[in-house]
Design a protein around this motif. Structure first.
Motif, PDB file in Angstrom:
ATOM      1  N   HIS A  69       3.181  87.399 -13.180  1.00 49.18           N
ATOM      2  CA  HIS A  69       4.505  87.734 -12.879  1.00 49.18           C
ATOM      3  C   HIS A  69       4.886  89.294 -13.499  1.00 49.18           C
ATOM      4  O   HIS A  69       4.654  89.151 -14.548  1.00 49.18           O
ATOM      5  CB  HIS A  69       5.268  86.601 -13.225  1.00 49.18           C
ATOM      6  CG  HIS A  69       5.147  85.320 -12.700  1.00 49.18           C
ATOM      7  ND1 HIS A  69       5.513  84.897 -11.389  1.00 49.18           N
ATOM      8  CD2 HIS A  69       4.342  84.198 -13.124  1.00 49.18           C
ATOM      9  CE1 HIS A  69       5.067  83.651 -11.210  1.00 49.18           C
ATOM     10  NE2 HIS A  69       4.245  83.358 -12.040  1.00 49.18           N
ATOM     11  N   ASN A  70       5.680  89.909 -12.943  1.00 49.98           N
ATOM     12  CA  ASN A  70       5.867  91.202 -13.367  1.00 49.98           C
ATOM     13  C   ASN A  70       7.353  91.270 -13.759  1.00 49.98           C
ATOM     14  O   ASN A  70       8.360  90.658 -13.193  1.00 49.98           O
ATOM     15  CB  ASN A  70       5.590  92.531 -12.217  1.00 49.98           C
ATOM     16  CG  ASN A  70       4.106  92.406 -12.049  1.00 49.98           C
ATOM     17  OD1 ASN A  70       3.410  92.530 -12.852  1.00 49.98           O
ATOM     18  ND2 ASN A  70       3.733  92.215 -10.852  1.00 49.98           N
ATOM     19  N   GLY A  71       7.813  92.325 -14.605  1.00 48.28           N
ATOM     20  CA  GLY A  71       8.990  92.470 -14.863  1.00 48.28           C
ATOM     21  C   GLY A  71       9.321  93.963 -15.560  1.00 48.28           C
ATOM     22  O   GLY A  71       8.132  94.743 -15.731  1.00 48.28           O
ATOM     23  N   GLY A  72      10.263  94.320 -15.823  1.00 50.46           N
ATOM     24  CA  GLY A  72      10.658  95.851 -16.538  1.00 50.46           C
ATOM     25  C   GLY A  72      12.190  95.967 -16.730  1.00 50.46           C
ATOM     26  O   GLY A  72      12.896  94.879 -16.432  1.00 50.46           O
ATOM     27  N   CYS A  73      12.332  96.904 -17.153  1.00 51.72           N
ATOM     28  CA  CYS A  73      13.577  97.627 -17.276  1.00 51.72           C
ATOM     29  C   CYS A  73      14.207  98.035 -16.110  1.00 51.72           C
ATOM     30  O   CYS A  73      13.742  98.168 -15.109  1.00 51.72           O
ATOM     31  CB  CYS A  73      13.504  98.649 -18.214  1.00 51.72           C
ATOM     32  SG  CYS A  73      12.890 100.281 -17.742  1.00 51.72           S
ATOM     33  N   TYR A  74      15.756  98.494 -16.177  1.00 54.04           N
ATOM     34  CA  TYR A  74      16.608  98.963 -15.315  1.00 54.04           C
ATOM     35  C   TYR A  74      16.148  99.961 -14.472  1.00 54.04           C
ATOM     36  O   TYR A  74      16.151 100.256 -13.337  1.00 54.04           O
ATOM     37  CB  TYR A  74      17.850  99.198 -15.689  1.00 54.04           C
ATOM     38  CG  TYR A  74      18.939  99.353 -14.840  1.00 54.04           C
ATOM     39  CD1 TYR A  74      19.340  98.528 -13.838  1.00 54.04           C
ATOM     40  CD2 TYR A  74      19.548 100.675 -14.942  1.00 54.04           C
ATOM     41  CE1 TYR A  74      20.119  98.833 -12.776  1.00 54.04           C
ATOM     42  CE2 TYR A  74      20.636 101.067 -13.888  1.00 54.04           C
ATOM     43  CZ  TYR A  74      20.843 100.233 -12.968  1.00 54.04           C
ATOM     44  OH  TYR A  74      22.027 100.471 -11.932  1.00 54.04           O
TER      45      TYR A  74
ATOM     46  N   ARG B 209       7.334  98.783 -17.590  1.00 50.43           N
ATOM     47  CA  ARG B 209       6.737  97.444 -16.851  1.00 50.43           C
ATOM     48  C   ARG B 209       6.207  96.571 -17.748  1.00 50.43           C
ATOM     49  O   ARG B 209       5.404  97.006 -18.720  1.00 50.43           O
ATOM     50  CB  ARG B 209       6.192  97.743 -15.690  1.00 50.43           C
ATOM     51  CG  ARG B 209       6.865  98.848 -14.832  1.00 50.43           C
ATOM     52  CD  ARG B 209       8.114  98.307 -14.067  1.00 50.43           C
ATOM     53  NE  ARG B 209       7.434  97.033 -12.906  1.00 50.43           N
ATOM     54  CZ  ARG B 209       8.117  96.230 -12.589  1.00 50.43           C
ATOM     55  NH1 ARG B 209       9.425  95.935 -13.067  1.00 50.43           N
ATOM     56  NH2 ARG B 209       7.720  95.214 -11.865  1.00 50.43           N
ATOM     57  N   PHE B 210       6.103  95.328 -17.569  1.00 52.10           N
ATOM     58  CA  PHE B 210       5.469  94.595 -18.199  1.00 52.10           C
ATOM     59  C   PHE B 210       4.808  93.248 -17.066  1.00 52.10           C
ATOM     60  O   PHE B 210       5.252  93.315 -16.210  1.00 52.10           O
ATOM     61  CB  PHE B 210       5.907  93.767 -19.480  1.00 52.10           C
ATOM     62  CG  PHE B 210       7.103  92.949 -19.090  1.00 52.10           C
ATOM     63  CD1 PHE B 210       6.947  91.391 -18.830  1.00 52.10           C
ATOM     64  CD2 PHE B 210       8.539  93.467 -19.112  1.00 52.10           C
ATOM     65  CE1 PHE B 210       8.083  90.503 -18.470  1.00 52.10           C
ATOM     66  CE2 PHE B 210       9.504  92.478 -18.635  1.00 52.10           C
ATOM     67  CZ  PHE B 210       9.283  91.222 -18.408  1.00 52.10           C
ATOM     68  N   GLN B 211       3.832  92.580 -17.711  1.00 53.23           N
ATOM     69  CA  GLN B 211       2.938  91.485 -16.783  1.00 53.23           C
ATOM     70  C   GLN B 211       2.962  90.251 -17.544  1.00 53.23           C
ATOM     71  O   GLN B 211       2.699  90.425 -18.847  1.00 53.23           O
ATOM     72  CB  GLN B 211       1.968  92.046 -15.920  1.00 53.23           C
ATOM     73  CG  GLN B 211       1.512  90.886 -15.302  1.00 53.23           C
ATOM     74  CD  GLN B 211       0.091  91.503 -14.460  1.00 53.23           C
ATOM     75  OE1 GLN B 211      -0.924  91.490 -14.926  1.00 53.23           O
ATOM     76  NE2 GLN B 211       0.251  91.873 -13.093  1.00 53.23           N
ATOM     77  N   ILE B 212       3.211  89.234 -17.352  1.00 53.05           N
ATOM     78  CA  ILE B 212       2.944  87.827 -17.886  1.00 53.05           C
ATOM     79  C   ILE B 212       2.132  87.237 -17.206  1.00 53.05           C
ATOM     80  O   ILE B 212       1.964  87.192 -15.807  1.00 53.05           O
ATOM     81  CB  ILE B 212       4.106  86.951 -18.259  1.00 53.05           C
ATOM     82  CG1 ILE B 212       4.962  86.350 -16.915  1.00 53.05           C
ATOM     83  CG2 ILE B 212       5.337  87.347 -19.107  1.00 53.05           C
ATOM     84  CD1 ILE B 212       5.960  85.527 -17.299  1.00 53.05           C
ATOM     85  N   THR B 213       1.178  86.262 -17.576  1.00 46.43           N
ATOM     86  CA  THR B 213       0.197  85.438 -17.247  1.00 46.43           C
ATOM     87  C   THR B 213       0.797  84.122 -17.057  1.00 46.43           C
ATOM     88  O   THR B 213       0.760  83.624 -18.281  1.00 46.43           O
ATOM     89  CB  THR B 213      -1.375  85.704 -17.666  1.00 46.43           C
ATOM     90  OG1 THR B 213      -1.587  87.180 -17.579  1.00 46.43           O
ATOM     91  CG2 THR B 213      -2.338  84.803 -16.928  1.00 46.43           C
TER      92      THR B 213
END
Length: 136
Positions: free
Chosen positions: A4-9, A14-18
């Motif tokens: 799953h990916n995420g990040g700032c506005y 950007r980051f990713q979690i497993t």
């Protein structure tokens, strides 16, 4: 294992979690209120090995002794929280905590509790049935 990916506005970080978060909760502490500008923040955690920054650099601020709050240096979005000491008798060094709403799909997070309700603003009314703790 799903990612799953995420990040700032602004997209600079950007980051990713497993996998899915191991735990999540709503924190009402005064420190989170001031740092995020909201009545509370929803944090989630994964094992540190399951959190990777895939773009940019997370900057940190250490205002509270032993606590590092991570954010985007360009847009200011709060991204992470880490404790360099024990919190509530637990060693958090094996965990990566991140602001749940910064995931591209925050609906994968299932908060389990409200913490630090001793700092809860009087205009917030909890009606979701989750357990509430005065501290953590």
């Amino acid at each position: 294992m799903e990612k799953h990916n995420g990040g700032c506005y602004c997209g600079a970080v950007r980051f990713q979690i497993t996998g899915l978060p191991l735990w999540s909760g709503h924190c009402h502490c005064r420190s989170c209120q001031q740092a995020l500008g909201g009545a509370f923040v929803t944090w989630a955690k994964v094992a540190a090995k399951d959190f990777d920054v895939t773009k940019g650099v997370i900057k940190t601020i250490r205002k509270t002794p032993g606590i590092a709050r991570g954010f985007c240096g360009d847009c200011g979005t709060t991204l992470t929280y880490s404790a360099e000491t024990e919190v509530a008798g637990q060693d958090w060094s094996a965990d990566a905590w991140f602001a749940a709403a910064t995931l591209d799909d925050p609906s994968i997070v299932e908060p389990k509790a409200h913490v630090f309700v001793s700092h809860q603003q009087p205009w917030i009314k909890l009606a979701d049935g989750l357990p509430a703790s005065e501290e953590f």
